[in-house]
Motif scaffolding. Structure first.
Motif, PDB file in Angstrom:
ATOM      1  N   LYS A  96       0.807  -1.104  -0.022  1.00  0.00           N
ATOM      2  CA  LYS A  96      -0.264  -0.137   0.131  1.00  0.00           C
ATOM      3  C   LYS A  96       1.292   0.923   0.008  1.00  0.00           C
ATOM      4  CE  LYS A  96      -4.240   1.570   0.477  1.00  0.00           C
ATOM      5  NZ  LYS A  96      -4.688   1.769  -1.215  1.00  0.00           N
ATOM      6  N   TYR A  97       0.639   1.442  -1.646  1.00  0.00           N
ATOM      7  CA  TYR A  97       1.960   2.659  -0.900  1.00  0.00           C
ATOM      8  C   TYR A  97       0.881   4.204  -0.931  1.00  0.00           C
ATOM      9  CZ  TYR A  97       4.730   6.481  -3.801  1.00  0.00           C
ATOM     10  OH  TYR A  97       4.898   7.630  -4.809  1.00  0.00           O
ATOM     11  N   HIS A  98       2.119   5.289  -0.357  1.00  0.00           N
ATOM     12  CA  HIS A  98       1.127   6.526  -0.473  1.00  0.00           C
ATOM     13  C   HIS A  98       2.007   7.568  -0.989  1.00  0.00           C
ATOM     14  CE1 HIS A  98      -2.571   5.253   1.931  1.00  0.00           C
ATOM     15  NE2 HIS A  98      -1.366   4.580   3.054  1.00  0.00           N
ATOM     16  N   SER A  99       1.606   9.111  -1.701  1.00  0.00           N
ATOM     17  CA  SER A  99       2.106   9.694  -1.942  1.00  0.00           C
ATOM     18  C   SER A  99       2.328  10.757  -1.042  1.00  0.00           C
ATOM     19  CB  SER A  99       2.124   9.911  -2.978  1.00  0.00           C
ATOM     20  OG  SER A  99       0.936  11.007  -3.507  1.00  0.00           O
ATOM     21  N   ASP A 100       1.566  10.778   0.289  1.00  0.00           N
ATOM     22  CA  ASP A 100       1.109  11.804   0.811  1.00  0.00           C
ATOM     23  C   ASP A 100       1.363  11.163   2.649  1.00  0.00           C
ATOM     24  OD1 ASP A 100       0.720  13.520   3.089  1.00  0.00           O
ATOM     25  OD2 ASP A 100      -1.780  13.606   2.301  1.00  0.00           O
ATOM     26  N   GLN A 101       2.361  11.775   3.367  1.00  0.00           N
ATOM     27  CA  GLN A 101       2.835  11.260   4.490  1.00  0.00           C
ATOM     28  C   GLN A 101       1.657  10.996   5.623  1.00  0.00           C
ATOM     29  OE1 GLN A 101       6.847  12.760   6.296  1.00  0.00           O
ATOM     30  NE2 GLN A 101       7.959  13.220   4.443  1.00  0.00           N
ATOM     31  N   GLY A 102       0.866  12.719   5.207  1.00  0.00           N
ATOM     32  CA  GLY A 102       0.370  12.295   6.566  1.00  0.00           C
ATOM     33  C   GLY A 102      -1.199  11.312   6.191  1.00  0.00           C
TER      34      GLY A 102
END
Length: 281
Positions: free
Chosen positions: A137-143
């Motif tokens: 599960k990849y996110h481009s947003d640290q939040g």
């Protein structure tokens, strides 16, 4: 008594500034203690109430980069993982390479037959009697965190695949397990559920001491997006070529010419790549 400075995290939460967290994140870069203390003093002088953690990171990163490009590359690991997007496929490849480095036969993007339906699995990894089905599960947003819905969904897919795997010859004695890797963090519910059903959970700093950041630091498998000597466009071109690691850049110097990087810059790029992939903590 000095009034504590409040800072705003990526998630939007407001917390008191903790100098130890800044020191520890800088120590991960393996910069000298003298340089770390110098950067900390400079950052503390520029703090104000309501400053964002992003702004603090940018200040520290710039000072670090001015003194040591490779230390800056190690310091920006979390951000480098965010830059592997937008598709998430480079992150899946990184996870596959990490597991291969740890002795697994790892295959990325595999169509697997389940008991009810077929599934496209991000990584299938096998070593001895261990047989893992891993979703990334990849996110481009640290939040953004991985909430409980994700391990719920992955576990149900794993159960369908496991039923089929158990029917395969020689699989009766194998240890089958589902896993979830994310480049950010898990919510407490996601961890509670994942642990309860026996999912392998790996996040940026989870499990403690053996999260993604620890395993990348130990293995030297730094993503090429950590390099400060490449532009964003050049990193994208390399990712499009299927390259995700600094190690691969160093091992394929001809790629730099192929994507149009001037010869004069090759030396610094290759030196930084070599130093990063040779690092074992």
């Amino acid at each position: 008594m000095k009034h504590p400075i409040n800072i705003v995290k990526y998630s939007g939460d407001v917390v008191a500034f903790n100098v130890d967290k800044l020191i520890n994140s800088l120590r991960r870069s393996q910069a000298s203690e003298e340089l770390i203390q110098h950067i900390v003093a400079q950052v503390e002088n520029q703090l104000y109430d309501g400053i964002s953690t992003k702004k603090i990171y940018q200040m520290a990163f710039k000072m670090l980069k001015d003194k040591s490009r490779v230390s800056a590359s190690k310091y920006k690991l979390k951000k480098a993982l965010m830059e592997l997007g937008p598709s998430g496929f480079p992150f899946e490849k990184l996870v596959g390479k990490l597991l291969a480095h740890e002795g697994f036969d790892a295959k990325v993007g595999v169509i697997v037959k389940g008991n009810c339906v077929q599934h496209e699995v991000d990584v299938v990894a096998q070593k001895d009697n261990d047989h893992y089905m891993i979703e990334c599960k990849y996110h481009s947003d640290q939040g953004r965190f991985c909430n409980v819905k994700i391990p719920l969904y992955i576990h149900s897919r794993f159960l369908d695949v496991e039923k089929q795997w158990l029917q395969l010859k020689g699989h009766e004695a194998k240890f089958h397990k589902g896993g979830l890797y994310t480049n950010t963090r898990f919510t407490s519910d996601a961890i509670q559920y994942g642990n309860c059903v026996g999912l392998l959970l790996t996040g940026w700093d989870y499990p403690r001491g053996n999260g993604l950041k620890d395993r990348i630091d130990k293995s030297g498998l730094h993503p090429l997006t950590a390099l400060t000597t490449l532009t964003k466009a050049e990193k994208t071109k390399l990712l499009d070529e299927g390259i995700v690691l600094c190690k691969e850049v160093y091992g394929n110097p001809g790629l730099l010419e192929k994507i149009g990087i001037p010869k004069a810059r090759h030396k610094n790029i290759l030196e930084d790549s070599e130093e990063l992939c040779a690092t074992h903590i």
